[in-house]
Design a protein around this motif. Structure first.
Motif, PDB file in Angstrom:
ATOM      1  N   GLN A  45       3.715   3.773 -21.202  1.00  0.00           N
ATOM      2  CA  GLN A  45       2.142   4.200 -20.869  1.00  0.00           C
ATOM      3  C   GLN A  45       1.704   4.918 -20.721  1.00  0.00           C
ATOM      4  OE1 GLN A  45       0.408   0.265 -22.329  1.00  0.00           O
ATOM      5  NE2 GLN A  45      -1.669   1.461 -22.611  1.00  0.00           N
ATOM      6  N   SER A  46       1.192   6.177 -20.761  1.00  0.00           N
ATOM      7  CA  SER A  46       0.987   6.855 -20.167  1.00  0.00           C
ATOM      8  C   SER A  46      -0.980   7.054 -20.696  1.00  0.00           C
ATOM      9  CB  SER A  46       1.503   8.562 -20.353  1.00  0.00           C
ATOM     10  OG  SER A  46       1.312   8.901 -22.004  1.00  0.00           O
ATOM     11  N   GLY A  47      -1.760   8.122 -19.545  1.00  0.00           N
ATOM     12  CA  GLY A  47      -2.563   7.322 -19.287  1.00  0.00           C
ATOM     13  C   GLY A  47      -3.617   7.160 -18.220  1.00  0.00           C
ATOM     14  N   SER A  48      -5.313   6.497 -18.225  1.00  0.00           N
ATOM     15  CA  SER A  48      -5.536   6.875 -17.261  1.00  0.00           C
ATOM     16  C   SER A  48      -6.577   5.086 -17.086  1.00  0.00           C
ATOM     17  CB  SER A  48      -5.898   7.894 -16.115  1.00  0.00           C
ATOM     18  OG  SER A  48      -7.218   8.413 -17.373  1.00  0.00           O
ATOM     19  N   LEU A  49      -7.227   4.868 -16.012  1.00  0.00           N
ATOM     20  CA  LEU A  49      -8.597   3.883 -16.713  1.00  0.00           C
ATOM     21  C   LEU A  49      -8.961   4.086 -16.056  1.00  0.00           C
ATOM     22  CD1 LEU A  49      -7.178   0.753 -15.328  1.00  0.00           C
ATOM     23  CD2 LEU A  49      -5.747   1.443 -15.406  1.00  0.00           C
TER      24      LEU A  49
ATOM     25  N   PRO B 187       0.874  -1.214   0.279  1.00  0.00           N
ATOM     26  CA  PRO B 187       0.076   0.205  -0.075  1.00  0.00           C
ATOM     27  C   PRO B 187       1.012   1.006   0.013  1.00  0.00           C
ATOM     28  CG  PRO B 187      -0.044  -0.840   2.043  1.00  0.00           C
ATOM     29  CD  PRO B 187       0.503  -1.698   1.143  1.00  0.00           C
ATOM     30  N   VAL B 188       0.298   2.315  -0.421  1.00  0.00           N
ATOM     31  CA  VAL B 188       0.903   4.019  -0.527  1.00  0.00           C
ATOM     32  C   VAL B 188       0.135   4.727  -0.057  1.00  0.00           C
ATOM     33  CG1 VAL B 188       2.429   3.260  -2.333  1.00  0.00           C
ATOM     34  CG2 VAL B 188      -0.128   4.337  -2.854  1.00  0.00           C
ATOM     35  N   ASP B 189       0.557   5.630   0.843  1.00  0.00           N
ATOM     36  CA  ASP B 189      -0.388   6.207   1.050  1.00  0.00           C
ATOM     37  C   ASP B 189       0.173   8.211   0.955  1.00  0.00           C
ATOM     38  OD1 ASP B 189      -0.544   5.267   3.480  1.00  0.00           O
ATOM     39  OD2 ASP B 189       0.925   5.795   5.208  1.00  0.00           O
ATOM     40  N   PHE B 190      -1.362   8.675   0.204  1.00  0.00           N
ATOM     41  CA  PHE B 190      -1.293   9.783  -0.354  1.00  0.00           C
ATOM     42  C   PHE B 190      -2.467  10.883   0.078  1.00  0.00           C
ATOM     43  CE2 PHE B 190      -3.779   7.050  -2.421  1.00  0.00           C
ATOM     44  CZ  PHE B 190      -4.993   7.201  -2.934  1.00  0.00           C
ATOM     45  N   ALA B 191      -1.924  12.450   0.017  1.00  0.00           N
ATOM     46  CA  ALA B 191      -2.960  13.624   0.637  1.00  0.00           C
ATOM     47  C   ALA B 191      -4.129  13.114  -0.458  1.00  0.00           C
ATOM     48  CB  ALA B 191      -2.131  14.314   0.848  1.00  0.00           C
TER      49      ALA B 191
ATOM     50  N   SER C  57       8.850  -0.752 -19.358  1.00  0.00           N
ATOM     51  CA  SER C  57       8.210  -0.909 -17.463  1.00  0.00           C
ATOM     52  C   SER C  57       7.196   0.378 -17.276  1.00  0.00           C
ATOM     53  CB  SER C  57       8.752  -0.040 -16.595  1.00  0.00           C
ATOM     54  OG  SER C  57       9.397  -0.246 -15.089  1.00  0.00           O
ATOM     55  N   ILE C  58       6.194  -0.054 -17.114  1.00  0.00           N
ATOM     56  CA  ILE C  58       4.738   0.792 -16.572  1.00  0.00           C
ATOM     57  C   ILE C  58       4.541   0.342 -15.375  1.00  0.00           C
ATOM     58  CG2 ILE C  58       1.896   1.460 -17.262  1.00  0.00           C
ATOM     59  CD1 ILE C  58       2.556  -0.785 -19.974  1.00  0.00           C
ATOM     60  N   THR C  59       4.662   2.351 -15.490  1.00  0.00           N
ATOM     61  CA  THR C  59       3.601   2.368 -13.867  1.00  0.00           C
ATOM     62  C   THR C  59       2.245   2.528 -13.035  1.00  0.00           C
ATOM     63  OG1 THR C  59       4.195   4.378 -13.506  1.00  0.00           O
ATOM     64  CG2 THR C  59       6.093   3.110 -12.783  1.00  0.00           C
ATOM     65  N   LEU C  60       1.435   2.023 -12.395  1.00  0.00           N
ATOM     66  CA  LEU C  60       0.398   2.316 -11.530  1.00  0.00           C
ATOM     67  C   LEU C  60       0.241   2.982 -10.434  1.00  0.00           C
ATOM     68  CD1 LEU C  60       0.503  -0.649 -12.846  1.00  0.00           C
ATOM     69  CD2 LEU C  60      -1.934  -0.789 -12.979  1.00  0.00           C
ATOM     70  N   SER C  61      -0.495   3.732 -10.183  1.00  0.00           N
ATOM     71  CA  SER C  61      -0.575   4.694  -9.491  1.00  0.00           C
ATOM     72  C   SER C  61      -2.174   5.029  -9.428  1.00  0.00           C
ATOM     73  CB  SER C  61       0.218   6.099  -9.366  1.00  0.00           C
ATOM     74  OG  SER C  61       1.374   6.417  -9.754  1.00  0.00           O
ATOM     75  N   PRO C  62      -2.459   5.429  -7.836  1.00  0.00           N
ATOM     76  CA  PRO C  62      -4.082   5.266  -7.844  1.00  0.00           C
ATOM     77  C   PRO C  62      -4.408   6.861  -8.030  1.00  0.00           C
ATOM     78  CG  PRO C  62      -2.746   5.221  -5.277  1.00  0.00           C
ATOM     79  CD  PRO C  62      -1.388   4.694  -6.630  1.00  0.00           C
ATOM     80  N   GLY C  63      -5.133   6.700  -8.285  1.00  0.00           N
ATOM     81  CA  GLY C  63      -5.809   8.193  -8.174  1.00  0.00           C
ATOM     82  C   GLY C  63      -7.156   8.358  -8.071  1.00  0.00           C
ATOM     83  N   ASP C  64      -7.858   9.657  -8.204  1.00  0.00           N
ATOM     84  CA  ASP C  64      -9.050  10.292  -7.539  1.00  0.00           C
ATOM     85  C   ASP C  64     -10.229   8.908  -7.150  1.00  0.00           C
ATOM     86  OD1 ASP C  64      -7.746  12.149  -7.825  1.00  0.00           O
ATOM     87  OD2 ASP C  64      -8.828  12.632  -9.293  1.00  0.00           O
ATOM     88  N   TYR C  65     -11.502   9.609  -6.326  1.00  0.00           N
ATOM     89  CA  TYR C  65     -12.234   8.218  -6.209  1.00  0.00           C
ATOM     90  C   TYR C  65     -12.784   8.946  -5.873  1.00  0.00           C
ATOM     91  CZ  TYR C  65     -10.988   7.846  -1.701  1.00  0.00           C
ATOM     92  OH  TYR C  65      -9.847   7.967   0.168  1.00  0.00           O
ATOM     93  N   ASN C  66     -14.308   7.932  -6.368  1.00  0.00           N
ATOM     94  CA  ASN C  66     -15.563   8.613  -5.996  1.00  0.00           C
ATOM     95  C   ASN C  66     -16.339   7.526  -5.403  1.00  0.00           C
ATOM     96  OD1 ASN C  66     -17.705  10.913  -6.341  1.00  0.00           O
ATOM     97  ND2 ASN C  66     -18.842   9.067  -6.726  1.00  0.00           N
TER      98      ASN C  66
ATOM     99  N   THR D 187      -1.758  15.899  -4.883  1.00  0.00           N
ATOM    100  CA  THR D 187      -0.949  16.107  -5.350  1.00  0.00           C
ATOM    101  C   THR D 187      -0.082  15.399  -6.550  1.00  0.00           C
ATOM    102  OG1 THR D 187       0.710  17.824  -3.767  1.00  0.00           O
ATOM    103  CG2 THR D 187       2.173  17.034  -5.763  1.00  0.00           C
ATOM    104  N   PRO D 188      -0.694  15.286  -7.479  1.00  0.00           N
ATOM    105  CA  PRO D 188      -0.690  14.148  -8.409  1.00  0.00           C
ATOM    106  C   PRO D 188       0.708  13.907  -9.634  1.00  0.00           C
ATOM    107  CG  PRO D 188      -2.458  15.748  -9.673  1.00  0.00           C
ATOM    108  CD  PRO D 188      -1.839  16.113  -7.954  1.00  0.00           C
ATOM    109  N   PRO D 189       0.736  13.419  -9.578  1.00  0.00           N
ATOM    110  CA  PRO D 189       0.650  11.667  -9.113  1.00  0.00           C
ATOM    111  C   PRO D 189       0.386  11.708  -7.995  1.00  0.00           C
ATOM    112  CG  PRO D 189       1.810  11.095 -10.802  1.00  0.00           C
ATOM    113  CD  PRO D 189       1.728  12.276 -10.313  1.00  0.00           C
ATOM    114  N   ALA D 190       0.108  10.388  -7.267  1.00  0.00           N
ATOM    115  CA  ALA D 190       0.469   9.809  -6.387  1.00  0.00           C
ATOM    116  C   ALA D 190       1.113   8.358  -6.339  1.00  0.00           C
ATOM    117  CB  ALA D 190      -1.010   9.103  -5.708  1.00  0.00           C
ATOM    118  N   PRO D 191       2.205   8.311  -5.412  1.00  0.00           N
ATOM    119  CA  PRO D 191       3.235   7.603  -5.124  1.00  0.00           C
ATOM    120  C   PRO D 191       2.901   6.122  -6.272  1.00  0.00           C
ATOM    121  CG  PRO D 191       2.713   7.812  -3.132  1.00  0.00           C
ATOM    122  CD  PRO D 191       1.789   8.665  -4.008  1.00  0.00           C
ATOM    123  N   VAL D 192       3.730   5.205  -6.752  1.00  0.00           N
ATOM    124  CA  VAL D 192       3.525   4.248  -7.561  1.00  0.00           C
ATOM    125  C   VAL D 192       3.468   3.304  -6.513  1.00  0.00           C
ATOM    126  CG1 VAL D 192       4.937   2.645  -9.074  1.00  0.00           C
ATOM    127  CG2 VAL D 192       4.733   5.635  -9.657  1.00  0.00           C
ATOM    128  N   SER D 193       2.316   2.677  -7.018  1.00  0.00           N
ATOM    129  CA  SER D 193       2.041   1.574  -5.997  1.00  0.00           C
ATOM    130  C   SER D 193       2.298   0.079  -6.794  1.00  0.00           C
ATOM    131  CB  SER D 193       0.471   1.322  -5.841  1.00  0.00           C
ATOM    132  OG  SER D 193       0.070   0.210  -4.877  1.00  0.00           O
TER     133      SER D 193
END
Length: 449
Positions: free
Chosen positions: A122-126, A47-51, A159-168, A185-191
């Motif tokens: 690879q950039s972008g979001s899902l 897990p990672v922590d982010f503000a 190498s493709i990194t994945l970071s947690p983003g906004d949620y609702n 402060t995006p992006p959140a740390p790489v998880s």
């Protein structure tokens, strides 16, 4: 509206892209996609922590909450290939927000949605979404942990990194309420990190003849490229679908190339092939390259010899239009939106031993209210063979198309293959109830190999 593009990969690969327009359909409020089963996941990340900045519903009468979210990303494949679909699970172990009202919330009224940010090769979001499932939440109590899933297609190696983003967090109890939380402060740390590689290449073996004809017994120089280095290679004459006794076996050089001189004695020879191993296979060979044996047998007096040749053609496809109209469904009911793919005509005029395969894969349907998952589209293929064709077309199995793809039609390998074929399919999109009204569209890509 459907648009078509053609992208050959050698002479045997043709691509077509279709965009299917879907009118007046809808999905449950707060849901942006359909989730893949969590049971497919094999490895969990740390897990990672982010503000996080969370905004309670206005009815709560409380100010925004700036807190810390603890989350992790997991994938079902850490070493995918380009073109593969990766299933991603975004788990929020500790949300930054809490129940914004004094009223206790019952079980199974929360629907989470979110974003995962891609970086590196690879950039972008899902978009990810979770099931409508939760334990009871006391008034002003902390929201429980939840998981959301989604998929993306790998488009580049590396190498493709994945970071947690906004949620609702959407709640459906007495009234519909949303608590959106954004990364300060995006992006959140790489998880999580995955390493993608290129797909194995298509058969690129090729041969070239120094001359296209000769007298019986003449030697023809055959040059080969992109065979397996140091593999055992056979160069042989071909009389239609059958091999002749004209054959030569040797070893390719260290780069997979060769130069051989084959004596062609059989007057019936119409082409020359080269292949690895003990017998011909389309996947490990090249050719046939056309070759004509010039019969020098003396003719009887007052006679003439008539010579013809049949030239090999190509594998190709065409479609009878580029727009698929699908039926509308009613908001609140959902159900099946149906339509018919435009007829695809496949012409296999190569005259060799290789069959063909026609496959398709589809993107998510997107519209004003979000998206409908590609896995909701299914088809029932039908394939017809034109009379006189050497091959017989087989329709693919009825079922889900999805982003991973499915078979639409094919013909098998054989001694002599070819012909003309028409391919159709009934398509059906399972539209969830309460999908926001509007037009939704997806792109269907067909690949002929």
């Amino acid at each position: 509206m459907l648009s078509a593009t053609r992208r050959p990969r050698r002479s045997a690969v043709v691509r077509r892209r279709w965009t299917a327009a879907l009118g007046a359909v809808a999905l449950v409020a707060g849901t942006a996609s359909l989730a893949a089963p969590a049971s497919a996941l094999a490895v969990a990340a740390a897990p990672v922590d982010f503000a996080t900045h969370c905004v309670p519903p206005p009815i709560a009468g409380i100010p925004p909450i700036d807190g810390t979210t603890t989350a992790e990303i997991a994938v079902d494949s850490h070493a995918p290939k380009v073109g593969d679909t990766v299933t991603v699970t975004y788990t929020v172990a500790k949300p930054a927000a809490a129940n914004p009202v004094d009223l206790a919330l019952p079980a199974d009224i929360m629907t989470p949605t979110g974003k995962v940010t891609l970086g590196g090769a690879q950039s972008g979001s899902l978009t990810v979404t979770g099931p409508k499932k939760n334990p009871p939440v006391p008034g002003k109590g902390a929201f429980p942990p939840f998981s959301m899933t989604g998929t993306f297609t790998v488009t580049a190696p590396g190498s493709i990194t994945l970071s947690p983003g906004d949620y609702n967090i959407h709640t459906s109890y007495i009234m519909e309420l949303d608590t959106p939380c954004t990364v300060i402060t995006p992006p959140a740390p790489v998880s999580e990190t995955i390493t993608a590689t290129n797909q194995p290449g298509a058969n690129e073996r090729a041969i070239r003849l120094a001359t296209a004809s000769g007298k019986p017994g003449d030697r023809v120089t055959v040059t080969g490229t992109k065979f397996t280095p140091l593999a055992s290679i056979t160069v042989a004459g071909r009389a239609g679908p059958a091999e002749t006794a004209d054959k030569l076996t040797f070893t390719a050089n260290a780069t997979g190339g060769f130069t051989a001189r084959l004596a062609v004695k059989d007057k019936a020879t119409t082409g020359i092939v080269a292949y690895e191993g003990a017998a011909w296979a389309a996947e490990s060979g090249a050719g046939p390259a056309a070759y004509t044996v010039i019969d020098d047998t003396p003719l009887p007096e007052n006679s003439q010899k008539l010579n013809i040749s049949v030239a090999a053609g190509t594998l190709s496809m065409s479609q009878a239009g580029d727009a698929v109209a699908m039926s509308a469904v009613n908001f609140g009911n959902g159900g099946a939106s149906t339509g018919d793919l435009k007829t695809v005509t496949v012409k296999d005029f190569r005259g060799g031993p290789a069959g063909w395969s026609l496959t398709g894969k589809v993107t998510d349907f997107t519209g004003p209210g979000g998206r409908i998952d590609a896995g909701a589209l299914s088809w029932t293929p039908v394939c017809a063979t034109k009379q006189g064709s050497p091959s017989t077309c087989a329709a693919g199995s009825a079922g889900v198309v999805g982003s991973a793809g499915a078979s639409l039609a094919s013909t098998p390998n054989g001694a002599l293959t070819g012909g003309e074929f028409t391919v159709d399919a009934k398509v059906s999109l399972n539209v969830p109830a309460f999908t926001p009204p509007g037009a939704y569209a997806a792109v269907l890509t067909l690949t002929l190999t």
